[in-house]
Design an enzyme around this catalytic site. Sequence first.
Site, PDB file in Angstrom:
ATOM      1  CD  GLU A 104      45.936 -16.556  75.085  1.00 30.35           C
ATOM      2  OE1 GLU A 104      47.143 -16.279  75.074  1.00 30.35           O
ATOM      3  OE2 GLU A 104      45.283 -16.828  74.065  1.00 30.35           O
ATOM      4  CG  ASP A 105      48.482 -12.957  75.516  1.00 33.57           C
ATOM      5  OD1 ASP A 105      47.425 -13.589  75.282  1.00 33.57           O
ATOM      6  OD2 ASP A 105      49.130 -12.389  74.621  1.00 33.57           O
ATOM      7  CG  ASP A 108      39.739  -8.190  72.964  1.00 36.03           C
ATOM      8  OD1 ASP A 108      38.882  -7.606  73.638  1.00 36.03           O
ATOM      9  OD2 ASP A 108      40.191  -7.715  71.904  1.00 36.03           O
ATOM     10  CG  PHE A 157      45.608  -2.430  71.714  1.00 35.14           C
ATOM     11  CD1 PHE A 157      44.945  -3.559  71.248  1.00 35.14           C
ATOM     12  CD2 PHE A 157      46.977  -2.339  71.549  1.00 35.14           C
ATOM     13  CE1 PHE A 157      45.642  -4.587  70.624  1.00 35.14           C
ATOM     14  CE2 PHE A 157      47.686  -3.368  70.921  1.00 35.14           C
ATOM     15  CZ  PHE A 157      47.019  -4.478  70.458  1.00 35.14           C
ATOM     16  CG  ASP A 164      52.012  -8.098  69.286  1.00 38.38           C
ATOM     17  OD1 ASP A 164      51.070  -8.738  69.816  1.00 38.38           O
ATOM     18  OD2 ASP A 164      52.119  -7.935  68.048  1.00 38.38           O
ATOM     19  NE  ARG A 170      55.382 -10.435  70.313  1.00 40.12           N
ATOM     20  CZ  ARG A 170      54.129 -10.848  70.183  1.00 40.12           C
ATOM     21  NH1 ARG A 170      53.377 -11.002  71.248  1.00 40.12           N
ATOM     22  NH2 ARG A 170      53.613 -11.104  68.991  1.00 40.12           N
TER      23      ARG A 170
HETATM   24  P1  IMP Z   1      40.517 -12.688  71.282  1.00 36.79           P
HETATM   25  O1  IMP Z   1      40.454 -13.825  70.279  1.00 36.79           O
HETATM   26  O2  IMP Z   1      39.757 -11.476  70.807  1.00 36.79           O
HETATM   27  O3  IMP Z   1      40.147 -13.093  72.674  1.00 36.79           O
HETATM   28  O4  IMP Z   1      41.978 -12.161  71.262  1.00 36.79           O
HETATM   29  C1  IMP Z   1      43.005 -12.802  71.882  1.00 36.79           C
HETATM   30  C2  IMP Z   1      44.322 -12.346  71.300  1.00 36.79           C
HETATM   31  O5  IMP Z   1      44.244 -11.009  70.747  1.00 36.79           O
HETATM   32  C3  IMP Z   1      45.340 -12.270  72.404  1.00 36.79           C
HETATM   33  O6  IMP Z   1      46.006 -13.510  72.596  1.00 36.79           O
HETATM   34  C4  IMP Z   1      46.254 -11.167  71.921  1.00 36.79           C
HETATM   35  O7  IMP Z   1      47.230 -11.715  71.053  1.00 36.79           O
HETATM   36  C5  IMP Z   1      45.358 -10.248  71.116  1.00 36.79           C
HETATM   37  N1  IMP Z   1      44.909  -9.083  71.919  1.00 36.79           N
HETATM   38  C6  IMP Z   1      43.665  -8.795  72.345  1.00 36.79           C
HETATM   39  N2  IMP Z   1      43.628  -7.649  73.043  1.00 36.79           N
HETATM   40  C7  IMP Z   1      44.899  -7.185  73.056  1.00 36.79           C
HETATM   41  C8  IMP Z   1      45.516  -6.018  73.637  1.00 36.79           C
HETATM   42  O8  IMP Z   1      44.905  -5.160  74.301  1.00 36.79           O
HETATM   43  N3  IMP Z   1      46.858  -5.907  73.425  1.00 36.79           N
HETATM   44  C9  IMP Z   1      47.596  -6.819  72.727  1.00 36.79           C
HETATM   45  N4  IMP Z   1      47.052  -7.912  72.175  1.00 36.79           N
HETATM   46  C10 IMP Z   1      45.723  -8.099  72.339  1.00 36.79           C
END
Ligand code: IMP
Length: 186
Positions: A104-105, A108, A157, A164, A170
């Site tokens: 995973e990237d 959050d 962010f 992205d 990206r």
């Molecule tokens: P989560 O469900 O809140 O953990 O969010 C995960 C997804 O939100 C990631 O796979 C990203 O696509 C997006 N995301 C969360 N934080 C960032 C950020 O700082 N920059 C870009 N994408 C983010």
Amino acid sequence: MRMPDLVGDVASVLLTEEQIHQRVTELGARISADYQGRELTLVSVLKGSLPFMADLMRAISIPVSIDLMEVSSYGGTATESSGLVRILKDLSKPIEGRHALIVEDIIDTGLTLNYLSGYLRGKNPSTLHICTLLDKPARRLVDIPIDYLGFTIPDQFVIGYGLDYGEYYRNLPFIGVLRPEVYAAP
Ligand code: IMP
């Protein structure tokens, strides 16, 4: 959304190409040692983890299969996840009986990965672990056990190296903080 200024919209560089490369090399070495002699499938979560997956798999020195999933969260905003996840692309081969590692990237709130790991667990892999390049723990809503972590980052962010804002940025080779004015703009 206005046309992005790829470099001008970056407030600061958080992680350079060199820092990322070094950490990905270390992660690849650890994964190679841990999964030695096992049937490993790397499951990349498109699109954000594409550069990370491409670099990580080449830093792994044992035989691996790869598979790609694409998910989109909906009901949130461009900078906030909602936790409602739709699967746009599923695995192409079963992972039953194999060792699966989600690549995973960023984590959050944790809502996306919480959903995804539950979904993949239902496909009966022998083991299921998580590798994420970035962890943003400040906004976590559900506990996610991270097995392989690149960097812990502050609550900002970030864009670049696959990440992205509105599908742009990206292709930046580093990870930078997006100027808040960019997402505050109507
Ligand atoms: P989560 O469900 O809140 O953990 O969010 C995960 C997804 O939100 C990631 O796979 C990203 O696509 C997006 N995301 C969360 N934080 C960032 C950020 O700082 N920059 C870009 N994408 C983010």
